[in-house]
Design a protein around this motif. Structure first.
Motif, mmCIF file in Angstrom:
data_model
loop_
_atom_site.group_PDB
_atom_site.id
_atom_site.type_symbol
_atom_site.label_atom_id
_atom_site.label_comp_id
_atom_site.label_asym_id
_atom_site.label_seq_id
_atom_site.Cartn_x
_atom_site.Cartn_y
_atom_site.Cartn_z
ATOM 1 N N LEU A 116 -1.557 -4.034 -4.756
ATOM 2 C CA LEU A 116 -0.931 -3.786 -3.453
ATOM 3 C C LEU A 116 -2.019 -3.631 -2.386
ATOM 4 N N LEU A 151 -0.111 -9.181 2.991
ATOM 5 C CA LEU A 151 1.176 -8.476 3.089
ATOM 6 C C LEU A 151 1.232 -7.733 4.428
ATOM 7 N N TYR A 206 8.412 -7.353 -3.386
ATOM 8 C CA TYR A 206 7.272 -6.927 -4.212
ATOM 9 C C TYR A 206 7.796 -6.722 -5.627
ATOM 10 N N GLN A 258 6.879 -5.888 -9.141
ATOM 11 C CA GLN A 258 5.838 -5.319 -9.999
ATOM 12 C C GLN A 258 6.448 -4.935 -11.335
ATOM 13 N N PHE A 288 5.703 -11.320 -3.712
ATOM 14 C CA PHE A 288 4.431 -10.792 -4.210
ATOM 15 C C PHE A 288 4.678 -10.392 -5.663
#
Ligand SMILES: C[S@@+](CC[C@H](N)C(=O)[O-])C[C@H]1O[C@@H](n2cnc3c(N)ncnc32)[C@H](O)[C@@H]1O
Length: 190
Positions: free
Chosen positions: A24, A33, A103, A105, A134
């Protein structure tokens, strides 16, 4: 109670870094980002949610485990920042307005492999055209899970080039304390 809730209640959360992922910060520091409206599915305890909310990002986070979302809501309140936190199965989640970014993850590695196509369809629907994913794809090189191995060739088939633009450069390698690692890359929705 779902399996994930049981894990949180038992403190069986070996995936949790205790702070935001270095990936991140890499993407923030590089400017990849930028401030935006962003969705974090399978947010867990939500370190990244708090980091982004503190920086002024408009964050929505979804997780199926009530203990995780409750913990995150308390952390946001303690920090004095806001984000939208939703406790639900991500497959039920819909947004009236598509997001600028997602995002991802280690959420994909947490769901059953047979649900991956459905997951990709959700991600595509949640993102606006030109929006960015991402992604941190968990690498285990083993059978079974969770976490389920997210082989990069399979990821290229799942997030296929008709719908997704992959970058030309290699993904970044993001270590985990378990010795495993994730491969991080930024895909654009066509
Ligand atoms: C491996 S953990 C990762 C958590 C967090 N992203 C992190 O890296 O610390 C996977 C997370 O996905 C959540 N999850 C799994 N299946 C889900 C589903 N169907 N809907 C919403 N959340 C889900 C779990 O509760 C868990 O918090």
């Amino acid at each position: 109670m779902n399996d994930w809730e049981e894990r949180y209640q038992q403190g069986d959360t070996g995936w949790d870094r205790g702070s935001s992922s270095p990936a991140l910060y890499t993407w923030l520091d590089s400017g990849a980002l930028k401030p935006c409206r962003i969705l974090i599915p399978g947010c867990g305890l939500g370190h990244e949610v708090v980091t982004l909310a503190r920086l002024g990002y408009d964050v929505t986070a979804v997780d199926i485990a009530p203990s995780a979302t409750k913990h995150l809501q308390q952390k946001l309140a303690d920090t004095g920042v806001t984000a939208t936190v939703i406790c639900d199965d991500l497959f039920n989640y819909q947004s009236a307005t598509p997001f600028d970014a997602i995002y991802e993850q280690t959420c994909l590695c947490a769901i059953q492999p047979e649900q991956r196509s459905e997951y990709e369809a959700c991600v595509r629907r949640w993102l606006k055209p030109g929006g960015e994913l991402f992604a941190l794809f968990m690498q285990t090189d083993s059978e079974g899970g969770p976490p389920f191995h997210c082989d990069l060739q399979q990821m290229r088939q799942l997030f296929n080039s008709d719908d997704w633009l992959w970058p030309n450069h290699e993904p970044i390698r993001v270590p985990r304390k378990s010795g495993r690692f994730e491969m991080g890359t930024i895909l654009s929705r066509r």
